[in-house]
Design a protein around this motif. Structure first.
Motif, PDB file in Angstrom:
ATOM      1  N   UNK A   1       0.850  -1.186   0.000  1.00  0.00           N
ATOM      2  CA  UNK A   1       0.000   0.000   0.000  1.00  0.00           C
ATOM      3  C   UNK A   1       0.889   1.241   0.000  1.00  0.00           C
ATOM      4  N   UNK A   2       0.583   2.162  -0.889  1.00  0.00           N
ATOM      5  CA  UNK A   2       1.351   3.405  -0.967  1.00  0.00           C
ATOM      6  C   UNK A   2       0.711   4.456  -0.070  1.00  0.00           C
ATOM      7  N   UNK A   3       1.540   5.141   0.667  1.00  0.00           N
ATOM      8  CA  UNK A   3       1.094   6.246   1.514  1.00  0.00           C
ATOM      9  C   UNK A   3       1.421   7.564   0.835  1.00  0.00           C
ATOM     10  N   UNK A   4       0.696   8.595   1.251  1.00  0.00           N
ATOM     11  CA  UNK A   4       0.991   9.934   0.745  1.00  0.00           C
ATOM     12  C   UNK A   4       1.938  10.628   1.714  1.00  0.00           C
ATOM     13  N   UNK A   5       2.918  11.286   1.140  1.00  0.00           N
ATOM     14  CA  UNK A   5       3.910  12.034   1.904  1.00  0.00           C
ATOM     15  C   UNK A   5       3.989  13.452   1.348  1.00  0.00           C
ATOM     16  N   UNK A   6       4.477  14.345   2.185  1.00  0.00           N
ATOM     17  CA  UNK A   6       4.761  15.710   1.765  1.00  0.00           C
ATOM     18  C   UNK A   6       6.250  15.929   1.946  1.00  0.00           C
ATOM     19  N   UNK A   7       6.885  16.475   0.916  1.00  0.00           N
ATOM     20  CA  UNK A   7       8.312  16.787   0.988  1.00  0.00           C
ATOM     21  C   UNK A   7       8.491  18.286   0.790  1.00  0.00           C
ATOM     22  N   UNK A   8       9.386  18.875   1.582  1.00  0.00           N
ATOM     23  CA  UNK A   8       9.774  20.272   1.408  1.00  0.00           C
ATOM     24  C   UNK A   8      11.160  20.282   0.784  1.00  0.00           C
ATOM     25  N   UNK A   9      11.260  20.892  -0.377  1.00  0.00           N
ATOM     26  CA  UNK A   9      12.511  20.929  -1.125  1.00  0.00           C
ATOM     27  C   UNK A   9      12.998  22.369  -1.211  1.00  0.00           C
TER      28      UNK A   9
ATOM     29  N   UNK B   1       5.846  19.332  -2.046  1.00  0.00           N
ATOM     30  CA  UNK B   1       5.522  18.317  -3.047  1.00  0.00           C
ATOM     31  C   UNK B   1       4.763  17.171  -2.386  1.00  0.00           C
ATOM     32  N   UNK B   2       3.676  16.759  -3.008  1.00  0.00           N
ATOM     33  CA  UNK B   2       2.912  15.608  -2.546  1.00  0.00           C
ATOM     34  C   UNK B   2       3.400  14.384  -3.311  1.00  0.00           C
ATOM     35  N   UNK B   3       3.802  13.354  -2.567  1.00  0.00           N
ATOM     36  CA  UNK B   3       4.352  12.137  -3.165  1.00  0.00           C
ATOM     37  C   UNK B   3       3.600  10.910  -2.651  1.00  0.00           C
ATOM     38  N   UNK B   4       3.645   9.848  -3.429  1.00  0.00           N
ATOM     39  CA  UNK B   4       3.057   8.583  -3.006  1.00  0.00           C
ATOM     40  C   UNK B   4       4.170   7.540  -3.031  1.00  0.00           C
ATOM     41  N   UNK B   5       4.330   6.826  -1.904  1.00  0.00           N
ATOM     42  CA  UNK B   5       5.393   5.817  -1.813  1.00  0.00           C
ATOM     43  C   UNK B   5       4.998   4.753  -0.803  1.00  0.00           C
ATOM     44  N   UNK B   6       5.669   3.617  -0.892  1.00  0.00           N
ATOM     45  CA  UNK B   6       5.354   2.506   0.011  1.00  0.00           C
ATOM     46  C   UNK B   6       6.206   2.503   1.279  1.00  0.00           C
ATOM     47  N   UNK B   7       7.245   3.365   1.334  1.00  0.00           N
ATOM     48  CA  UNK B   7       8.097   3.389   2.524  1.00  0.00           C
ATOM     49  C   UNK B   7       8.801   4.736   2.659  1.00  0.00           C
ATOM     50  N   UNK B   8       9.305   5.003   3.868  1.00  0.00           N
ATOM     51  CA  UNK B   8      10.056   6.230   4.116  1.00  0.00           C
ATOM     52  C   UNK B   8      11.311   6.288   3.244  1.00  0.00           C
ATOM     53  N   UNK B   9      11.968   5.166   3.082  1.00  0.00           N
ATOM     54  CA  UNK B   9      13.186   5.107   2.270  1.00  0.00           C
ATOM     55  C   UNK B   9      12.880   5.436   0.806  1.00  0.00           C
ATOM     56  N   UNK B  10      11.819   4.857   0.290  1.00  0.00           N
ATOM     57  CA  UNK B  10      11.434   5.086  -1.106  1.00  0.00           C
ATOM     58  C   UNK B  10      11.037   6.537  -1.331  1.00  0.00           C
ATOM     59  N   UNK B  11      10.314   7.132  -0.406  1.00  0.00           N
ATOM     60  CA  UNK B  11       9.846   8.495  -0.621  1.00  0.00           C
ATOM     61  C   UNK B  11      11.014   9.479  -0.652  1.00  0.00           C
ATOM     62  N   UNK B  12      12.052   9.232   0.102  1.00  0.00           N
ATOM     63  CA  UNK B  12      13.234  10.117   0.064  1.00  0.00           C
ATOM     64  C   UNK B  12      13.895  10.056  -1.310  1.00  0.00           C
ATOM     65  N   UNK B  13      13.974   8.873  -1.878  1.00  0.00           N
ATOM     66  CA  UNK B  13      14.532   8.749  -3.235  1.00  0.00           C
ATOM     67  C   UNK B  13      13.650   9.463  -4.250  1.00  0.00           C
ATOM     68  N   UNK B  14      12.323   9.321  -4.108  1.00  0.00           N
ATOM     69  CA  UNK B  14      11.396  10.014  -5.006  1.00  0.00           C
ATOM     70  C   UNK B  14      11.509  11.530  -4.874  1.00  0.00           C
TER      71      UNK B  14
ATOM     72  N   UNK C   1      -0.826  14.749   6.510  1.00  0.00           N
ATOM     73  CA  UNK C   1      -1.717  14.765   7.669  1.00  0.00           C
ATOM     74  C   UNK C   1      -3.066  14.133   7.351  1.00  0.00           C
ATOM     75  N   UNK C   2      -3.603  14.409   6.174  1.00  0.00           N
ATOM     76  CA  UNK C   2      -4.872  13.810   5.734  1.00  0.00           C
ATOM     77  C   UNK C   2      -4.613  12.960   4.505  1.00  0.00           C
ATOM     78  N   UNK C   3      -5.235  11.815   4.438  1.00  0.00           N
ATOM     79  CA  UNK C   3      -5.098  10.925   3.282  1.00  0.00           C
ATOM     80  C   UNK C   3      -6.204  11.142   2.247  1.00  0.00           C
ATOM     81  N   UNK C   4      -7.374  11.599   2.686  1.00  0.00           N
ATOM     82  CA  UNK C   4      -8.524  11.755   1.787  1.00  0.00           C
ATOM     83  C   UNK C   4      -8.427  13.097   1.066  1.00  0.00           C
TER      84      UNK C   4
END
Length: 111
Positions: free
Chosen positions: A2-10, A30-43, A77-80
């Motif tokens: 399952x992919x979670x939504x993350x927010x990244x500040x660049x 930036x709003x990103x979707x990834x399956x793990x913390x490690x993956x989202x950093x690469x994205x 913070x919100x997924x929906x």
């Protein structure tokens, strides 16, 4: 997975070939979707690197923009995202005067 939504500040820096023009810094959210913390950093890094560019402005100066840093990556913070208002990210700070200096738009100053 399952992919979670993350927010990244660049954080980006734009430098002009005109040495009299100060550097301009930009923070992208930036709003990103990834399956793990490690993956989202690469994205986040890949997304930021894809934004790097060099171009000429209206004055003929060369402007170079580069990714300086991934400031933060956090679970959204919100997924929906179908709601009328969605909270994605919250940031806290202690010094309002420094925040005003940081963001010229707060005082109505143009970029």
């Amino acid at each position: 997975m399952i992919a979670n939504r993350y927010v990244a500040l660049l954080l980006f820096e734009s430098i002009s070939s005109d040495r009299n023009r100060p550097a301009l810094y930009r923070e992208d959210v930036v709003l990103l979707r990834a399956s793990s913390d490690e993956t989202v950093r690469r994205l986040a890094d890949a997304h930021g690197r894809a934004q790097e560019c060099t171009h000429r402005n209206a004055d003929g100066d060369t402007i170079s923009t580069r990714l300086m840093q991934i400031v933060d990556v956090a679970t959204a913070l919100d997924e929906d995202l179908d709601e009328d208002a969605v909270d994605l990210y919250a940031r806290h700070f202690r010094d309002l005067d420094s925040y005003r200096v940081l963001d010229p738009l707060l005082e109505g100053e143009p970029l």
